[in-house]
Write an enzyme that holds these catalytic residues in place. Structure first.
Site, PDB file in Angstrom:
ATOM      1  N   ALA A  65      24.630 -38.719 -58.934  1.00 58.28           N
ATOM      2  CA  ALA A  65      24.674 -37.257 -58.833  1.00 58.28           C
ATOM      3  C   ALA A  65      23.562 -36.542 -59.621  1.00 58.28           C
ATOM      4  O   ALA A  65      22.829 -35.719 -59.046  1.00 58.28           O
ATOM      5  CB  ALA A  65      26.055 -36.770 -59.241  1.00 58.28           C
ATOM      6  N   ASP A 254      30.707 -37.579 -58.969  1.00 55.66           N
ATOM      7  CA  ASP A 254      29.846 -36.757 -58.113  1.00 55.66           C
ATOM      8  C   ASP A 254      30.306 -35.305 -58.059  1.00 55.66           C
ATOM      9  O   ASP A 254      29.516 -34.413 -57.780  1.00 55.66           O
ATOM     10  CB  ASP A 254      29.796 -37.334 -56.696  1.00 55.66           C
ATOM     11  CG  ASP A 254      28.932 -38.573 -56.684  1.00 55.66           C
ATOM     12  OD1 ASP A 254      29.436 -39.642 -57.085  1.00 55.66           O
ATOM     13  OD2 ASP A 254      27.742 -38.473 -56.345  1.00 55.66           O
TER      14      ASP A 254
HETATM   15  O1  MRU Z   1      26.239 -43.211 -53.397  1.00 43.38           O
HETATM   16  P1  MRU Z   1      25.732 -43.166 -54.798  1.00 43.38           P
HETATM   17  O2  MRU Z   1      25.095 -44.438 -55.235  1.00 43.38           O
HETATM   18  O3  MRU Z   1      24.832 -41.970 -55.030  1.00 43.38           O
HETATM   19  O4  MRU Z   1      27.037 -42.958 -55.685  1.00 43.38           O
HETATM   20  C1  MRU Z   1      26.858 -42.727 -57.051  1.00 43.38           C
HETATM   21  C2  MRU Z   1      28.136 -42.644 -57.805  1.00 43.38           C
HETATM   22  O5  MRU Z   1      29.211 -42.690 -57.259  1.00 43.38           O
HETATM   23  C3  MRU Z   1      28.009 -42.409 -59.285  1.00 43.38           C
HETATM   24  O6  MRU Z   1      29.087 -42.989 -59.959  1.00 43.38           O
HETATM   25  C4  MRU Z   1      28.003 -40.888 -59.566  1.00 43.38           C
HETATM   26  O7  MRU Z   1      27.039 -40.248 -58.797  1.00 43.38           O
HETATM   27  C5  MRU Z   1      27.753 -40.608 -60.994  1.00 43.38           C
HETATM   28  S1  MRU Z   1      26.098 -40.936 -61.487  1.00 43.38           S
HETATM   29  C6  MRU Z   1      25.932 -40.518 -63.112  1.00 43.38           C
END
Ligand code: MRU
Length: 378
Positions: A65, A254
């Protein structure tokens, strides 16, 4: 990349702005690690093209995120730096168009919309500037978003480390580390801070089907930093918890609704239920830019659905029969009742989250999320 004391020495930047000349940010290009190539190859993607930034977000070359928010801010700069608009209103319209376009890349991480909204607000707050001046102002703002992220991650780490003991084993899901942010990460920040303080923390990284962010990315970055890490397949989590191998679960997010319901990588909800069943604390770590106080509960969080091919043809092999139906939500929502605490840059929020999240977010209006009703675009 590990110092003689075993401490992490500057890892390669997940994402950065590279100016063409030292005396100005514009013209320049965005440079990011192509995370789809890890752990096999550490390669960077450099571009001045907003469509390439959109594609990089969509295809998870840059992901997590906070990193998505930073990439979007730089993406907006790439879009407007070549603008030939002579008048500011036309320039602002071009910025809005670029922001609207970038906002379509992925729907769940609120940081994407937060960062784009912040760029638009800053541009409007400087509407007295010429397009040329505004380009530099926007590049400065995008760099500021990146620098603030680094500070926020360190602060999250400082609060989070107080939840750990020397010798603890923590389980994490997906990648909420330096690769998902400017550096340090959210869920992994306490691990890095603990390491700096000489504590020994062991990490169990869920593999994280279907795109393997846990085994490809979390294991890679922790190993690079000299942190003790073990990869398990997602469906082993219950077993290792039952064996008493897990002291705490640390995950990122997210989007967090006003009541504390938390969207994170698909599979997180299951891990939270398992943690509750084994009386293991389950912590969410995220900056306040991930809070979305305009949503009353997690039911309102838009959940991205990914292409079927990510499941049927994972990593170069056919893994399901032709023509089979596939359902592939990229995120799930963990109800607040399963979350022991939410750690942000301002401290540790405990239930009742409606009250405690509000207190956290009120501490810094600059981090109000894009959709927070108090955040108005002038
Ligand atoms: O699909 P992604 O790899 O972008 O998913 C990321 C996540 O689910 C993370 O745990 C979340 O974005 C937190 S990142 C600090």
């Amino acid at each position: 990349m590990t110092s003689t004391k075993g401490l992490p020495v500057s890892p390669p930047a997940t994402i950065e702005w590279v100016p063409d000349a030292p005396d100005a940010l514009i013209p320049g290009r965005v440079r990011m690690i192509d995370q789809t190539r890890l752990p096999e190859d550490l390669v960077h993607l450099e571009t001045t093209d907003v469509e390439a930034v959109w594609e990089a977000i969509k295809m998870l070359r840059v992901r997590g995120a906070p990193a998505i928010g930073i990439a979007a801010a730089f993406g907006a700069v790439t879009a407007v730096q070549s603008s030939t608009a002579c008048a500011t209103p036309q320039f602002l319209q071009e910025l809005d168009d670029a922001a609207n376009y970038l906002a379509t890349a992925r729907p769940t991480a609120v940081n994407l919309f937060w960062a784009l909204d912040r760029m638009k607000r800053v541009a409007r707050a400087h509407a007295d500037q010429s397009p040329g001046e505004l380009k530099e102002t926007l590049a400065r703002e995008a760099v500021r978003i990146l620098e603030e992220d680094l500070e926020m991650c360190r602060a999250i780490g400082r609060h989070g480390v107080s939840l750990l003991k020397d010798g603890s084993t923590v389980l994490t899901h997906c990648n909420a580390g330096g690769l998902a942010t400017s550096r340090y990460g959210t869920a992994l920040a306490p691990i890095y801070l603990a390491q700096e303080e000489g504590m020994r923390i062991h990490v169990i990284a869920d593999e994280t089907r279907p795109l393997l962010q846990g085994s490809r990315l979390t294991a890679w970055e922790l190993q690079q930093a000299g942190v003790d890490v073990t990869v398990i397949v997602d469906n082993m989590a219950a077993h290792v918890m039952h064996q008493g191998r897990v002291d705490a679960v640390l995950v990122g997010s997210d989007r967090i609704a006003a009541n504390g319901d938390t969207a994170n990588k698909i599979g997180t909800y299951g891990v939270a239920i398992l943690a509750r069943a084994h009386q293991i604390p389950f912590y969410v770590l995220a900056p306040t830019s991930t809070f979305d106080m305009s949503l009353q509960s997690g039911d309102e969080i838009p959940i991205e659905e990914r292409a079927a091919s990510e499941i049927t043809h994972g990593f170069g092999r056919k893994t399901a029969p032709d023509g089979v139906k596939v359902y592939s939500p990229a995120f799930d929502v963990t109800p607040a009742e399963y979350i022991t605490a939410i750690v942000c840059e301002h401290g540790i929020a405990k239930p009742d989250y409606r009250e405690s999240l509000k207190q956290m977010i009120d501490m810094n209006p600059a981090t109000w999320s894009a959709s927070d009703p108090r955040t108005t675009t002038p």
